[in-house]
Scaffold this active site. Structure first.
Site, PDB file in Angstrom:
ATOM      1  CG  ASP A 101      -2.018   1.028   1.206  1.00 14.14           C
ATOM      2  OD1 ASP A 101      -2.967   0.966   0.415  1.00 14.14           O
ATOM      3  OD2 ASP A 101      -1.868   1.947   2.035  1.00 14.14           O
ATOM      4  CE1 TYR A 232      -3.289   7.582   0.128  1.00 17.81           C
ATOM      5  CE2 TYR A 232      -3.158   7.910   2.507  1.00 17.81           C
ATOM      6  CZ  TYR A 232      -3.288   7.069   1.423  1.00 17.81           C
ATOM      7  OH  TYR A 232      -3.412   5.719   1.624  1.00 17.81           O
ATOM      8  CG  HIS A 297      -5.770  -2.977  -0.424  1.00 22.02           C
ATOM      9  ND1 HIS A 297      -4.930  -2.610  -1.446  1.00 22.02           N
ATOM     10  CD2 HIS A 297      -5.422  -2.193   0.641  1.00 22.02           C
ATOM     11  CE1 HIS A 297      -4.106  -1.650  -1.019  1.00 22.02           C
ATOM     12  NE2 HIS A 297      -4.385  -1.395   0.231  1.00 22.02           N
TER      13      HIS A 297
END
Length: 318
Positions: A101, A232, A297
């Site tokens: 990730d 992010y 995921h």
């Protein structure tokens, strides 16, 4: 978690918590969002029993590691700088890298900046993404997926934290960690709401125990989600900083593993990139691509033993 040692080390101007077990060549694990060193608990126990020194930090902003208040303290340079300082502290020249990730994204940057330190890289979920010469990362995502794409929604400081606060820490973690929804995560307008997982069940899957969830909840209740979200918020700044590496080829030997239901792998154009030659062009030493049937995921949790075996089968060759 028997025999896993915990310590706080000083790296790159911050105090970092690491979990460590075993002796031998170092395998360094980088977790994603919203996770901790704990996401690698199964792999640490497995690989430490096979002759490896397993080291898993809480990355900057997570768990028991320092979380600097400034958003711009979470660029790729800071995160990779922390990792390189940790490797120096470990007293080794090279490591095997395993990452998932957001950790996988930082792993690619590490390969980009300092390939000589990495013997081989086992990458979970997020393939290398070549830099767009013209359009900043978040702008490109907004153009493709719209304003409610999760990364776009994460951008405004404090806003996502407030939306997560409305549903509570446990709900957010359970919602994200158990999602099996494919395709790009688009959040409900103006709220966290059903978040990443509109089909969230009451019961936990077999691979995530109530005790596991409680551990994550206890740490994120203490720290909040800001540290993780700040990664992010630096995507566009990273895009600027990475201009000198435009068009770079990743020369490290790589094995890539993703679940066929993974939200990243099933996003727009990703399968074509992974299987159509683009990934291999950017990563010439991409040796294996593994797509796990029926897996989502968080494959390091969901198929813990299989992931451990995949890591071992790859790194034992070097």
């Amino acid at each position: 978690m028997e025999g896993i040692e915990h310590r706080i080390v000083e790296v790159n101007g911050i105090k970092m918590h690491i979990a460590e077990k075993g002796e031998g060549p170092v395998v360094l694990f980088l977790h994603g969002f919203p996770e901790l060193w704990y996401s690698w608990r199964h792999q640490i126990l497995d690989l430490s029993s096979k002759g490896y020194r397993c080291v898993a930090p809480d990355l900057r902003g997570y768990g028991d590691t320092d979380a600097p208040p400034s958003i711009t303290s979470y660029t790729s340079f800071h995160i990779v700088g922390d990792i390189i300082a940790l490797i120096k502290w470990l007293g080794v020249e090279q490591v095997f890298l395993v990452a998932h990730d957001m950790g996988a994204i930082m792993g690619w940057y590490f390969c980009m900046f300092r390939p000589e330190i990495i013997k081989a890289y086992v990458c979970l979920s997020v393939p290398f993404v070549r830099r767009n010469f013209k359009v900043p990362t978040v702008d490109a995502m907004r153009a493709i997926y719209g304003d409610d794409y999760y990364i776009c929604r994460f951008q405004e400081p404090g806003k996502m934290e407030a939306e997560m606060g409305e549903v509570g820490t446990e709900y957010v973690l359970k919602n994200i960690l158990t999602t099996r929804k494919t395709g790009p995560p688009i959040l409900p307008k103006g709220e966290f709401g059903t978040g990443f997982n509109p089909d969230m069940k009451e019961t936990l899957p077999s691979w995530l125990s109530p005790q596991d969830l409680a551990y994550y909840v206890s740490k994120f209740k203490s720290t909040g989600f800001t540290g993780g979200l700040n990664y992010y918020r630096n995507f566009n700044l990273n895009w600027e900083l990475h201009a000198p590496w435009s068009g770079v080829k990743i020369k490290v030997p790589v094995k890539y593993i993703a679940g066929e239901l993974d939200m990243v792998y099933t996003s727009l154009g990703m399968k074509d990139y992974v299987h159509g030659g683009g990934f291999k062009e950017d990563v010439p030493n991409l040796e294996e691509v593994i797509i796990q049937k029926g897996v989502a995921h968080f494959n390091n949790h969901e198929t813990a033993e299989e992931i451990s075996n995949h890591i071992y089968d790859f790194i034992k060759k070097f």
